[in-house]
Design an enzyme around this catalytic site. Structure first.
Site, PDB file in Angstrom:
ATOM      1  N   GLY A  15       7.040  34.676  48.646  1.00  0.00           N
ATOM      2  CA  GLY A  15       7.588  34.924  49.977  1.00  0.00           C
ATOM      3  C   GLY A  15       6.896  34.178  51.097  1.00  0.00           C
ATOM      4  O   GLY A  15       7.160  34.451  52.276  1.00  0.00           O
ATOM      5  N   GLU A  58       2.767  34.453  43.326  1.00  0.00           N
ATOM      6  CA  GLU A  58       3.845  33.799  42.568  1.00  0.00           C
ATOM      7  C   GLU A  58       4.913  33.273  43.525  1.00  0.00           C
ATOM      8  O   GLU A  58       6.049  33.723  43.498  1.00  0.00           O
ATOM      9  CB  GLU A  58       4.443  34.747  41.520  1.00  0.00           C
ATOM     10  CG  GLU A  58       4.795  36.118  42.068  1.00  0.00           C
ATOM     11  CD  GLU A  58       5.371  37.087  41.029  1.00  0.00           C
ATOM     12  OE1 GLU A  58       5.115  36.924  39.829  1.00  0.00           O
ATOM     13  OE2 GLU A  58       6.079  38.013  41.462  1.00  0.00           O
ATOM     14  N   GLY A  79       7.694  30.663  45.167  1.00  0.00           N
ATOM     15  CA  GLY A  79       8.708  29.736  44.662  1.00  0.00           C
ATOM     16  C   GLY A  79       9.092  28.742  45.752  1.00  0.00           C
ATOM     17  O   GLY A  79       8.759  27.563  45.707  1.00  0.00           O
ATOM     18  N   ARG A  80       9.771  29.259  46.786  1.00  0.00           N
ATOM     19  CA  ARG A  80      10.325  28.403  47.846  1.00  0.00           C
ATOM     20  C   ARG A  80       9.275  27.486  48.459  1.00  0.00           C
ATOM     21  O   ARG A  80       9.498  26.282  48.625  1.00  0.00           O
ATOM     22  CB  ARG A  80      10.932  29.292  48.945  1.00  0.00           C
ATOM     23  CG  ARG A  80      11.727  28.522  49.983  1.00  0.00           C
ATOM     24  CD  ARG A  80      12.177  29.417  51.150  1.00  0.00           C
ATOM     25  NE  ARG A  80      12.985  30.540  50.730  1.00  0.00           N
ATOM     26  CZ  ARG A  80      14.315  30.509  50.568  1.00  0.00           C
ATOM     27  NH1 ARG A  80      14.973  29.398  50.792  1.00  0.00           N
ATOM     28  NH2 ARG A  80      14.968  31.591  50.183  1.00  0.00           N
ATOM     29  N   CYS A 138      37.752  24.065  50.334  1.00  0.00           N
ATOM     30  CA  CYS A 138      38.846  24.574  51.156  1.00  0.00           C
ATOM     31  C   CYS A 138      38.475  25.953  51.704  1.00  0.00           C
ATOM     32  O   CYS A 138      39.152  26.943  51.444  1.00  0.00           O
ATOM     33  CB  CYS A 138      40.115  24.663  50.330  1.00  0.00           C
ATOM     34  SG  CYS A 138      40.495  23.117  49.506  1.00  0.00           S
ATOM     35  N   TYR A 143      16.061  27.059  45.855  1.00  0.00           N
ATOM     36  CA  TYR A 143      17.259  27.882  46.117  1.00  0.00           C
ATOM     37  C   TYR A 143      18.390  26.990  46.638  1.00  0.00           C
ATOM     38  O   TYR A 143      19.036  27.320  47.635  1.00  0.00           O
ATOM     39  CB  TYR A 143      16.950  29.013  47.101  1.00  0.00           C
ATOM     40  CG  TYR A 143      15.821  29.907  46.640  1.00  0.00           C
ATOM     41  CD1 TYR A 143      16.034  30.857  45.643  1.00  0.00           C
ATOM     42  CD2 TYR A 143      14.543  29.791  47.184  1.00  0.00           C
ATOM     43  CE1 TYR A 143      14.996  31.678  45.205  1.00  0.00           C
ATOM     44  CE2 TYR A 143      13.502  30.602  46.748  1.00  0.00           C
ATOM     45  CZ  TYR A 143      13.735  31.544  45.764  1.00  0.00           C
ATOM     46  OH  TYR A 143      12.710  32.339  45.342  1.00  0.00           O
TER      47      TYR A 143
HETATM   48  C1  LIG Z   1      11.927  35.585  44.228  1.00  0.00           C
HETATM   49  C2  LIG Z   1      10.628  36.142  43.814  1.00  0.00           C
HETATM   50  C3  LIG Z   1       9.441  35.422  44.033  1.00  0.00           C
HETATM   51  C4  LIG Z   1       9.418  34.102  44.769  1.00  0.00           C
HETATM   52  O1  LIG Z   1       9.754  34.269  46.104  1.00  0.00           O
HETATM   53  P1  LIG Z   1       9.700  33.010  47.126  1.00  0.00           P
HETATM   54  O2  LIG Z   1      10.261  33.567  48.382  1.00  0.00           O
HETATM   55  O3  LIG Z   1      10.552  31.948  46.532  1.00  0.00           O
HETATM   56  O4  LIG Z   1       8.286  32.592  47.244  1.00  0.00           O
HETATM   57  C5  LIG Z   1       8.270  35.951  43.553  1.00  0.00           C
HETATM   58  N1  LIG Z   1       8.230  37.147  42.912  1.00  0.00           N
HETATM   59  C6  LIG Z   1       9.353  37.879  42.709  1.00  0.00           C
HETATM   60  C7  LIG Z   1       9.261  39.169  42.001  1.00  0.00           C
HETATM   61  C8  LIG Z   1      10.579  37.408  43.150  1.00  0.00           C
HETATM   62  O5  LIG Z   1      11.677  38.141  42.971  1.00  0.00           O
END
Ligand SMILES: *Cc1c(COP(=O)(O)O)cnc(C)c1O
Length: 360
Positions: free
Chosen positions: A209, A241, A243-244, A310, A339
């Site tokens: 996050g 953990e 991601g983004r 469309c 994403y």
């Molecule tokens: C989606 C998710 C993440 C990654 O979140 P980001 O906003 O992409 O950093 C990490 N842990 C869990 C459990 C998630 O669902």
């Protein structure tokens, strides 16, 4: 690679070298805190292979992600999370030797215990207000204190289940100081809770996050975050953990202009492709940042950049300043590495998929 003259558009272009530099910096800033990459942000195999030498492991949230990441990286450390895990997925996770299962409910714990030995983190849904969060991950995710206590009681009678710690993912879109505030509140609840239950060498997964600002503001301050976690984390293994914030910056969706028209005073630039390839602006409700690769002229008027679908929702950027544009001009949407392709509804309208390119 000349992105303004690719043989075919649309194209996704991933900057693997830039990604490796970025994740190396994140890894260094985190010091003793472990870094897992949340595969759901972008599970492209080349991206996973680029990240692998620089992260401590990968978080997967479905049987599909589990099979894909395990096949791509046979030796990676894996954590398996996600709500609504089936028995087949839990069995596959044990079979694939995931290191941690993030348990979402007492019933899921009982189903896991019936399948074989597992080391678990309990996902906590804590009553912590998160001001400024883009997305608060409460609702169905994780467990409140009553359910966590029930899991701890159940585990004391489950010889095959080892409780290793607590997993959280409470909010997204926070900057480093808000993330540190959240981390300190999570650990000050979780550490005594784990100690009281006799967990040796407790682990606390703080989730992902970390903020990504699509308007081009400052990036997440990994150095400040890493230093702050080092102060917070004494007595536990901390793990994050994201991601983004790992992959967003290193993908571009590049495409060409098919038509430009003005209808009732509004100028529309119609591009090959659209939100069925790059859903991020629709999902986040933002204008996707972009560069015009075939023009160095300053913006002279406003236009809305749309795709070929469309539906009036197929907008990549609305009413933004653009230089003069004509069919054949090439636009690169930036910050399309997370994403983006993998959350898009690819089959809607059956246009051809993009090609994929990797800068090494
Ligand atoms: C989606 C998710 C993440 C990654 O979140 P980001 O906003 O992409 O950093 C990490 N842990 C869990 C459990 C998630 O669902």
């Amino acid at each position: 690679m000349n992105l303004a003259a690719l043989p075919r558009y649309p194209a996704y272009v991933y900057d693997l070298r830039g990604l490796a530099d970025h994740v190396r910096g994140v890894r260094a800033a985190l010091g003793p805190t472990e870094l897992f990459y949340a595969a759901k942000a972008n599970p492209d195999a080349e991206i996973l292979r680029t990240l692998a030498p620089h992260v401590d492991g990968f978080e997967v949230s479905s049987g599909g992600e589990l099979a894909h990441v395990r096949a791509t990286l046979p030796n990676a450390r894996l954590a398996f999370g996600g709500p609504g895990k089936t028995d087949d997925e839990l069995a596959a996770a044990l079979n694939a030797k995931v290191e941690r299962v993030h348990v979402e409910s007492p019933r899921e714990l009982a189903r896991l215990a019936a399948l074989g030995p597992a080391e678990v983190l309990l996902r906590a849904n804590l009553p912590i207000a998160v001001p400024g969060a883009v997305l608060a991950m409460s609702g169905p995710f994780g467990m409140d204190e009553d359910a966590l206590n029930e899991c701890a009681r159940l585990i004391s009678d489950m010889p095959d289940i080892t409780l290793r710690g607590i997993h959280t993912h409470l909010a997204s879109g926070l900057d480093a100081s808000a993330m540190l505030d959240l981390a300190s509140r999570i650990t000050s609840w979780a550490l005594p809770w784990l100690r009281a239950r006799g967990v040796p060498e407790p682990e606390i997964n703080l989730g992902g996050g970390m903020a990504v600002d699509y308007t081009g503001g400052t990036r997440f301050d990994w150095t400040a975050y890493g230093q702050g976690l080092a102060d917070i984390g004494s007595g536990a293994t901390l793990r994050v953990e994201p991601g983004r914030s790992i992959t967003a910056y290193h993908g571009r969706y590049v495409t060409d202009v098919l038509d430009v028209k003005t209808t009732r005073g509004e100028t529309y630039v119609i591009l090959r492709g659209g939100t069925h390839h790059l859903r991020t602006p629709a999902a986040k409700g933002h204008n996707q940042p972009f560069e015009v690769l075939t023009s160095s002229v300053a913006p002279i008027h406003r236009a809305t950049l749309v795709g070929q679908l469309c539906t009036p929702k197929d907008v990549l950027a609305r009413d933004i300043p653009v230089p003069p544009l004509a069919p054949g001009d090439v636009i690169a949407f930036t910050m399309a590495g997370a994403y983006a392709w993998n959350i898009s509804h690819h089959d809607f309208l059956m246009h051809p998929p993009p090609t994929f390119h990797y800068l090494r």
